[in-house]
Structures are given as structure tokens and as C-alpha cells.
Design a protein around this motif. Structure first.
Motif, short mmCIF file in Angstrom:
data_model
loop_
_atom_site.label_atom_id
_atom_site.label_comp_id
_atom_site.label_asym_id
_atom_site.label_seq_id
_atom_site.Cartn_x
_atom_site.Cartn_y
_atom_site.Cartn_z
N HIS A 116 0.85 -1.19 0.00
CA HIS A 116 0.00 0.00 0.00
C HIS A 116 0.89 1.25 0.00
N TRP A 117 1.88 1.25 0.90
CA TRP A 117 2.83 2.37 0.95
C TRP A 117 3.54 2.54 -0.40
N ALA A 118 4.02 1.44 -0.96
CA ALA A 118 4.81 1.49 -2.20
C ALA A 118 4.03 2.21 -3.30
N HIS A 119 2.78 1.80 -3.48
CA HIS A 119 1.96 2.34 -4.55
C HIS A 119 1.66 3.82 -4.31
N ARG A 120 1.23 4.11 -3.09
CA ARG A 120 0.82 5.47 -2.78
C ARG A 120 2.02 6.42 -2.78
N PHE A 121 3.11 5.98 -2.21
CA PHE A 121 4.30 6.83 -2.11
C PHE A 121 4.89 7.09 -3.50
N ARG A 122 4.79 6.07 -4.36
CA ARG A 122 5.29 6.22 -5.72
C ARG A 122 4.58 7.39 -6.42
N TYR A 123 3.24 7.40 -6.31
CA TYR A 123 2.50 8.46 -6.99
C TYR A 123 2.62 9.79 -6.27
N THR A 124 2.88 9.75 -4.95
CA THR A 124 3.11 11.00 -4.24
C THR A 124 4.38 11.66 -4.76
N LEU A 125 5.40 10.84 -5.00
CA LEU A 125 6.65 11.38 -5.52
C LEU A 125 6.43 11.99 -6.91
N TYR A 126 5.64 11.30 -7.73
CA TYR A 126 5.37 11.83 -9.08
C TYR A 126 4.62 13.15 -9.00
N ASP A 127 3.51 13.15 -8.20
CA ASP A 127 2.65 14.32 -8.16
C ASP A 127 3.25 15.46 -7.35
N GLY A 128 3.78 15.09 -6.18
CA GLY A 128 4.27 16.12 -5.28
C GLY A 128 5.56 16.74 -5.76
N LEU A 129 6.47 15.92 -6.22
CA LEU A 129 7.79 16.44 -6.57
C LEU A 129 8.03 16.50 -8.08
N GLN A 130 7.09 15.96 -8.84
CA GLN A 130 7.22 15.94 -10.31
C GLN A 130 8.55 15.33 -10.76
N VAL A 131 8.75 14.10 -10.37
CA VAL A 131 10.02 13.43 -10.69
C VAL A 131 9.75 12.17 -11.52
N ARG A 132 8.86 12.29 -12.50
CA ARG A 132 8.50 11.13 -13.29
C ARG A 132 9.69 10.58 -14.09
N HIS A 133 10.66 11.42 -14.35
CA HIS A 133 11.83 10.96 -15.11
C HIS A 133 12.66 9.97 -14.30
N LEU A 134 12.44 9.93 -12.98
CA LEU A 134 13.19 8.96 -12.15
C LEU A 134 12.40 7.67 -11.97
N ASN A 135 11.44 7.46 -12.88
CA ASN A 135 10.51 6.33 -12.80
C ASN A 135 11.13 5.02 -12.34
N GLU A 136 12.16 4.55 -13.06
CA GLU A 136 12.74 3.23 -12.77
C GLU A 136 13.27 3.17 -11.33
N LEU A 137 13.97 4.24 -10.96
CA LEU A 137 14.56 4.29 -9.62
C LEU A 137 13.46 4.26 -8.55
N ILE A 138 12.39 4.99 -8.79
CA ILE A 138 11.29 5.07 -7.82
C ILE A 138 10.58 3.73 -7.71
N VAL A 139 10.33 3.09 -8.87
CA VAL A 139 9.67 1.79 -8.86
C VAL A 139 10.51 0.78 -8.08
N LEU A 140 11.82 0.82 -8.32
CA LEU A 140 12.73 -0.09 -7.62
C LEU A 140 12.70 0.17 -6.12
N GLY A 141 12.74 1.45 -5.76
CA GLY A 141 12.77 1.82 -4.34
C GLY A 141 11.48 1.48 -3.61
N THR A 142 10.34 1.65 -4.28
CA THR A 142 9.07 1.43 -3.59
C THR A 142 8.65 -0.04 -3.60
N TYR A 143 8.38 -0.60 -4.77
CA TYR A 143 7.95 -2.01 -4.81
C TYR A 143 9.08 -2.93 -4.37
N GLY A 144 10.33 -2.53 -4.69
CA GLY A 144 11.48 -3.31 -4.23
C GLY A 144 11.55 -3.32 -2.72
N GLY A 145 11.35 -2.13 -2.13
CA GLY A 145 11.36 -2.02 -0.67
C GLY A 145 10.27 -2.86 -0.04
#
Lengths: 116, 138
Positions: free
Chosen positions: A72-101
Motif C-alpha cells: 500500500h505504501w509502495a503504490h501510494r508513495f510512488r505516486y506522491t513522488l510523481y505528483d508532489g515532486l514531479q520526478v517522473r523521469h526517475l521512474n525506474e529508480l522510484i519503482v525499484l525503491g518502492t515495490y522493491g522495498g
């Protein structure tokens, strides 16, 4: 054949984790995070709590309590990073960090509860 | 060999108006949205705490005692208080979304939202009571 998207799978985990977190985390956090440390209530002894946690059904319960909310955290936090910080270009890194975590956390939970 | 072009999920647009990183501070609704999304951090922190607790429990009475003393540290207590408030915010917003997720119609009319949210709160109180009873009496 069209490849099926993996998005619905993560969304189901997000949603199931949201339900588990909504129903169960407040009481757990209230008891173990505040009521016991502040002495509002007498905490159960180590022996009693260990015996309780070792019951197969309680192990399963604790596994679900840890794993699903992590996804739940992984999914929500992933989109918070996209929306809040506008860092969609770091997609792969964020996916790895969230779902990987969340996956690592799930494995740690499985190991800890198995060897309890 | 043909090199495959990389596609983005979105149609490329040449002109994009730049949205401020702090767009969500503009309205209370937006702030509430971001606060709701941030509840997930405290959900994850709770899981980390629980995993550490299970580990301490497995290590024996002395390690568990030390872990309990760490939970009584003022900083940890403040963190857990803030965490509890955020998690409660998650619970309330989650329950209140139920009518939006399931629009049940009876006789062509949508049934009132409260009929869908209220059972959640009742079930929450019951579940919390059962968990507390098992932890204390188990």
C-alpha cells in the motif's frame, strides 16, 4: 496476444493494504506505540507475547499486517513522488525503491515470523 | 538491425506550462490530498517498528526489554503520536471513500453515503476491541 498490464495487480495490493492498514494499524500503534510505553496499560510479558506470536494463525496475521500495508505504501508513495515532486523521469529508480522495498520488507517479515 | 524507438506513456507535447513543485500548497483541498498521500509513510514506519519488535521478541526477554525502553524514548513517542494521527487520517479518508468506490443503487436511487461508511466504523471499533483483547489477555 496483448501483454497484460501489471498495473491492476499492484492496485489490488494497494487497495488490500489500505483496508488492512485502516482497520488494524491504529489499534496496534495505540497499544504498542503509546499505551504500553506510557504506562496507560500493563504490557503483556515477553513470554506471553512470544507464545501468542508463535501461534500459526497469529504468524499469518502478522505477516499480512506487515506485507500488505508495505505494498500500500509502495503504490501510494510512488505516486506522491510523481505528483508532489514531479520526478517522473526517475521512474525506474522510484519503482525499484518502492515495490522493491515492499518486497524486501515482505521477505524480512516471512523470515522473522518463520524463525520466531 | 532496427533500433526501436523509445515510446513514452504520454503523447509528447512541445509546449508545457510549468507547474510549481509546491502546487499543492495553493488550496486546502490539495494540501489535504498530499497529507492523505503522506499517511503511507507512517504506515511503512509502523511496519518497520513491528518488524523490529518481532525481531526483539525472538531474541529473548532482555532484548525485548531494551526494545520497550527504546519505545519509551520521548522522540519515539512523539513520532508514534504523529504517526497515529496520520494513520487515523488514513482510516477516516479510506472509509469515507467507500461510497465512491461502490455506488450501490436500490430502486434506481443511490443509497445514502452514511449507510456505506457507518458499517466500516462499527466494524473498525469491533476489530480494534478484539485485537486489544487478544493482545492483553491472549
Amino acid at each position: 496476444m496483448r501483454r497484460r498490464s501489471i498495473v491492476p495487480f499492484f492496485w489490488i495490493l494497494f487497495s488490500a493494504g489500505g483496508v488492512v492498514a485502516a482497520f488494524l494499524i491504529p489499534i496496534h500503534l495505540l497499544l504498542f506505540g503509546l499505551a504500553f510505553p506510557l504506562g496507560w496499560l500493563d504490557p503483556p510479558s515477553h513470554q506471553k507475547l512470544l507464545a501468542l506470536a508463535r501461534l500459526p494463525l497469529v504468524r499469518l496475521y502478522l505477516f499480512v499486517l506487515c506485507s500488505l500495508p508495505l505494498f500500500h505504501w509502495a503504490h501510494r508513495f510512488r505516486y506522491t513522488l510523481y505528483d508532489g515532486l514531479q520526478v517522473r523521469h526517475l521512474n525506474e529508480l522510484i519503482v525499484l525503491g518502492t515495490y522493491g522495498g515492499a518486497t524486501v520488507g515482505t521477505l524480512v517479515a516471512a523470515y522473522l515470523l518463520w524463525s520466531l | 538491425m532496427i533500433e526501436r524507438p523509445s515510446y513514452t506513456e504520454f503523447h509528447p507535447r512541445w509546449h508545457r506550462t510549468r507547474v510549481s513543485t509546491y502546487w499543492w500548497l495553493e488550496r486546502w483541498r490539495y494540501v489535504k490530498f498530499i497529507l492523505r498521500e503522506l499517511t503511507s509513510i507512517f504506515v511503512a514506519l509502523f511496519v518497520v517498528m513491528t518488524l523490529l519488535q518481532i525481531r526483539a521478541l525472538a531474541h529473548g526477554p532482555q532484548t525485548y526489554q531494551a526494545f520497550q525502553e527504546r519505545l519509551a524514548n520521548p522522540l519515539v513517542l512523539v513520532l508514534n503520536t504523529v504517526g497515529l494521527l496520520f494513520v487515523l487520517f488514513h482510516t477516516i479518508t479510506w472509509f469515507n471513500l467507500t461510497p465512491k468506490a461502490m455506488a450501490i443503487r436500490v430502486g434506481g436511487k443511490r443509497i445514502p453515503d452514511v449507510l456505506l461508511t457507518a458499517p466500516n466504523y462499527v466494524a473498525w471499533v469491533v476489530v480494534s476491541g478484539v485485537v486489544a483483547w487478544i493482545v492483553m489477555e491472549g
